[in-house]
Scaffold this motif. Structure first.
Motif, PDB file in Angstrom:
ATOM      1  N   GLU A  74      36.211  37.844  48.681  1.00  0.00           N
ATOM      2  CA  GLU A  74      36.601  39.249  48.533  1.00  0.00           C
ATOM      3  C   GLU A  74      38.117  39.442  48.548  1.00  0.00           C
ATOM      4  N   TYR A  75      38.846  38.353  48.641  1.00  0.00           N
ATOM      5  CA  TYR A  75      40.308  38.414  48.650  1.00  0.00           C
ATOM      6  C   TYR A  75      40.823  38.942  47.314  1.00  0.00           C
ATOM      7  N   GLN A  76      41.812  39.853  47.372  1.00  0.00           N
ATOM      8  CA  GLN A  76      42.401  40.438  46.173  1.00  0.00           C
ATOM      9  C   GLN A  76      43.822  39.920  45.965  1.00  0.00           C
ATOM     10  N   LYS A  77      44.221  39.777  44.722  1.00  0.00           N
ATOM     11  CA  LYS A  77      45.544  39.269  44.363  1.00  0.00           C
ATOM     12  C   LYS A  77      46.644  40.065  45.086  1.00  0.00           C
ATOM     13  N   GLU A  79      47.235  40.285  48.226  1.00  0.00           N
ATOM     14  CA  GLU A  79      46.898  40.738  49.580  1.00  0.00           C
ATOM     15  C   GLU A  79      47.702  39.981  50.632  1.00  0.00           C
ATOM     16  N   ASN A 100      38.099  30.765  45.267  1.00  0.00           N
ATOM     17  CA  ASN A 100      38.828  31.929  44.791  1.00  0.00           C
ATOM     18  C   ASN A 100      40.240  31.469  44.418  1.00  0.00           C
ATOM     19  N   THR A 102      42.649  32.926  43.113  1.00  0.00           N
ATOM     20  CA  THR A 102      43.677  33.911  43.439  1.00  0.00           C
ATOM     21  C   THR A 102      44.189  33.697  44.862  1.00  0.00           C
TER      22      THR A 102
END
Length: 166
Positions: A74-77, A79, A100, A102
């Motif tokens: 669930e990590y977003q770019k 963050e 992931n 990203t």
């Protein structure tokens, strides 16, 4: 077994505290000295991994750190940015590798404190830490300090770091 895990976590957090203290002056006002990003691969409820995450969060909070916890998938770019004092990658389940890209890219570019808990230390992390992994088989170890010793459980296979600087 629980005592051993707590012993290792205690040592880990003593080292983390020293590293956090040492880096505070280096980054000045850019970073919030109390924020840490904890990224985990899986809760792994079969092996009570959610309790390990909770224990780690509590220990960090007990050290006065503000912890933001994110599941790796669930990590977003972006963050992981300079507002964090450090990032902790926690591997709870070796069968669930970090996938992931990203997060891996952001972590590799991040210049703050980086810690890795569990298996799966990738080549980039090894290079950044200036260590190598070595697999040992069928071993039993004894932890000791000036006043006590404790025998660790026998292990069939374990990856250990070599070339660690003092």
């Amino acid at each position: 077994m629980r005592k051993i895990i707590m012993f290792f976590l205690t040592i880990f957090f003593m080292v983390l505290g020293g590293v956090v203290q040492a880096t505070r002056t280096a980054h000045g006002s850019e970073r919030d000295d109390n924020r840490v990003l904890l990224v985990y691969d899986s809760q792994n409820t079969v092996e009570q991994g959610e309790k390990k995450i909770d224990t780690l969060q509590r220990m960090l909070a007990g050290m006065g750190l503000k912890v933001k916890t994110v599941k790796e998938s669930e990590y977003q770019k972006g963050e992981l940015n300079h507002s964090y004092q450090g990032v902790i990658t926690m591997i709870n389940w070796k069968q669930a590798p970090l996938d992931n890209p990203t997060f891996v890219k952001d972590r590799n570019q991040y210049d703050g404190v980086k810690l890795h808990i569990g298996e799966g230390l990738d080549r980039t992390e090894q290079k950044q830490l200036q260590v190598k992994l070595k697999t040992i088989y069928q071993q039993q170890f004894i932890l000791s300090d000036d006043s006590s010793t404790e025998m660790l459980p026998f292990v069939e296979r374990m990856d250990v770091l070599t070339g660690v600087s003092k």
